[in-house]
Design an enzyme around this catalytic site. Structure first.
Site, PDB file in Angstrom:
ATOM      1  N   HIS A   1      -2.280   0.337  -5.089  1.00 58.14           N
ATOM      2  CA  HIS A   1      -0.843   0.400  -5.407  1.00 58.14           C
ATOM      3  C   HIS A   1      -0.598   0.839  -6.837  1.00 58.14           C
ATOM      4  CE1 HIS A   1       0.833  -1.421  -1.738  1.00 58.14           C
ATOM      5  NE2 HIS A   1      -0.301  -2.101  -1.685  1.00 58.14           N
TER       6      HIS A   1
ATOM      7  N   CYS B   1      -0.642   2.723   0.553  1.00 53.49           N
ATOM      8  CA  CYS B   1      -0.983   1.587   1.414  1.00 53.49           C
ATOM      9  C   CYS B   1      -0.503   1.846   2.844  1.00 53.49           C
ATOM     10  CB  CYS B   1      -0.424   0.302   0.824  1.00 53.49           C
ATOM     11  SG  CYS B   1      -1.135  -1.178   1.569  1.00 53.49           S
TER      12      CYS B   1
ATOM     13  N   GLU C   1       2.146   1.666  -8.174  1.00 55.58           N
ATOM     14  CA  GLU C   1       3.428   1.127  -8.654  1.00 55.58           C
ATOM     15  C   GLU C   1       3.268  -0.309  -9.155  1.00 55.58           C
ATOM     16  OE1 GLU C   1       2.492   1.389  -5.629  1.00 55.58           O
ATOM     17  OE2 GLU C   1       3.261  -0.220  -4.353  1.00 55.58           O
TER      18      GLU C   1
END
Lengths: 323, 229
Positions: free
Chosen positions: B202, B86, B204
């Site tokens: 993302h 990002c 994660e």
């Protein structure tokens, strides 16, 4: 050695390593060379005055053509090609300005006035609008911004210096030249021939107007200015400021969603004829530095590497100097 | 083995990444903007997302002026892995470690939602065994529209550097499934050598079943697998 230029009061001889020798002659002229004569010691006085003032400007960080003093009437300078436009800075109305606009002499300007003149004796050095000088290729937009900001900063410095020796700097002209490498430098001479100086207390004329108006005592007054300049021992701190205003816009080929949304909103509101909206950014950066070609390069570097992303954005910048 | 996670004022994803790495049993450290020495001790670096320095001027551009990012060129030249997620991807583009730029979404809206992305065929070890794999993964960005000149996009495609493209659930890549207007649906790219990966989605936030997807976990597993080799 080759005399590359012989003017109304100086000769320029080409030396090695892109240097020139400038020889100050005793001649003085006015009204585009119509009135001309020799005044003993004038070359010597103007060479010394120019030397002092150029050394002063160099010390304050200005980019000038002056390198060193050779002898009583000669100095060594960097070789430049003189730009066809000269800059006049006025603190107080006088001379051709009063004639042109029909105003009294001695009116103090709130902000010094900058004027561009075309250097052409046949045409009697006419006033030119900056836009004309740019469009006719006499100066580039970037050069004109640097010339103007430099002249304003020079005015700031010289006004303080002359104030110290009880003289009022009324106006002055600067010539600029470009080196082979494209660097724009303050050139020519800076002396009582290129400025108006009045005695602070009495308003007595100390400059070339004495010659133009046949007031007599030209050399005596030139000598007096020089003597006072020689007596200045220290140099005051002068806060010179340069300001860059950078405008960043998305390239034409890059979609500008914010502009599109604003456009639709304006059209919805019923504003007629609104065709396109592009939203950009602007940044104003102030420097505690003297305007110079080097500073202009630094601003470009900042704009290229940080303020804009060259892939999607273009930028333009304006450059100014003021107290 | 230690993995560094960058932390700038305004970034907010570093703890999520920490949690994933922790669950995989890997030591990790937060790296602050001046920590060049510590950064150099790390076996790999992850640039966490968020809004570094308030995203002022342009996303990532202020972070790029800090010592650790100035050191990133040398760091990545040493063949170590760098992943930018990002805001981290935006930084990688601003440093020119990756080509192109992330500009404002076509919708002019901040987009936070689940999307699907399809893995490209690259030579990057980080994407090993993932060819054509479809991942369910969230995006959250305002400036995520990948842009570069046509000829550069062609080069990216020819050199197998397109890591991810936005796609439909079934893997079909159509402009309709392009959330932000990215050129040819690009969601992530790798450098020529394959050791630098930048992506807007993302991973994660898609690394545990309880979050709704663990499709992103494989990227971290691949990274750790490579470091163990």
């Amino acid at each position: 050695m080759l005399v590359v230029y012989s003017g109304k009061a100086k000769d320029v001889t080409l030396l090695e390593d892109n240097k020139v020798r400038i020889t100050f002659r005793d001649s003085i002229s006015a009204f585009d060379g119509v009135k001309i004569e020799d005044l003993k010691e004038k070359g010597k006085i103007n060479c010394r005055t120019s030397t002092i003032l150029f050394e002063l400007l160099n010390r304050y960080g200005f980019a000038t053509h002056y390198l060193s003093n050779l002898n009583e009437t000669e100095m060594i300078c960097r070789k430049v090609e003189i730009r066809p436009v000269e800059i006049v800075c006025r603190n107080v109305t006088a001379g051709s300005f009063c004639k042109r606009y029909g105003v009294d002499k001695g009116i103090e300007f709130e902000t010094p006035i900058i004027e561009f003149f075309l250097k052409d004796d046949v045409l009697h050095d006419p006033l030119v609008a900056k836009e004309i000088a740019i469009q006719l290729g006499w100066v580039t937009k970037e050069e004109s911004a640097l010339m103007e900001s430099t002249t304003r900063a020079v005015n700031q410095v010289l006004s303080v210096i002359f104030e110290r020796i009880s003289l009022k700097l009324v106006d002055f002209k600067l010539e600029f030249g470009r080196t082979d490498g494209g660097e724009l430098l303050i050139a020519d001479e800076i002396s009582a021939d290129t400025m108006r100086l009045w005695e602070k207390e009495t308003g007595e004329i100390k400059d070339k107007d004495r010659y133009r108006k046949d007031l007599g005592g030209v050399i005596e007054h030139y000598k007096d200015i020089l003597q006072r300049l020689e007596e200045i021992e220290s140099h005051p701190e002068i806060p010179i400021k340069s300001t860059a205003e950078i405008t960043i816009e998305l390239k034409k080929s890059v979609l500008d969603p914010a502009g599109e949304v604003t456009l639709r909103s304006l059209q919805r509101k019923g504003y007629q004829g609104v065709e396109e909206v592009r939203i950009g950014k602007s940044a104003k950066i102030s420097f505690s530095l003297t305007p110079s070609p080097n500073l202009q390069e630094i601003i470009k570097e900042i704009s290229d590497s940080i303020l804009s992303n060259p892939l999607i954005e273009n930028y333009t910048f304006d450059f100014s100097s003021g107290e | 083995m230690r993995i560094g996670i960058t932390k700038f004022p305004g970034t907010n994803n570093e703890l999520d990444i920490k949690r994933v790495l922790g669950s995989l049993g890997v030591k990790n450290e937060l790296i602050y903007p001046d920590d060049v020495k510590k950064m150099d001790e790390m076996d790999a670096l992850i640039l966490a997302g968020g809004f570094s320095y308030g995203d002022y001027l342009r996303p990532g551009i202020i972070a790029v002026q800090t010592p650790i990012i100035e050191n990133l060129q040398d760091y990545s030249n040493s063949e170590r892995f760098v992943i930018g997620i990002c805001n981290g991807f935006q930084m990688l583009c601003e440093t020119s470690l990756l080509p192109g730029v992330l500009s404002t979404n076509t919708s002019t809206k901040f987009i936070s939602k689940w999307v699907h992305i399809k893995t490209g065929i690259t030579s990057s070890p980080l994407l090993k065994g993932m060819e054509n794999r479809i991942l369910k993964i969230p995006i959250a960005h305002f400036e995520g529209r990948y842009y570069d000149k046509d000829e550069e996009i062609t080069k990216l495609a020819n050199k197998n550097q397109i890591a991810f493209k936005y796609c439909r659930k079934d893997g079909d890549i159509s402009l309709k499934e392009n959330p932000n207007g990215s050129v040819v649906n690009i969601a992530g790219i790798v450098n020529r050598k394959g050791n630098v990966l930048g992506m807007m989605p993302h991973p994660e936030r898609a690394s545990f079943q309880y979050l709704g997807s663990e499709d992103g976990r494989i990227i971290f597993e691949n990274l750790i697998g490579e470091l163990k080799c």
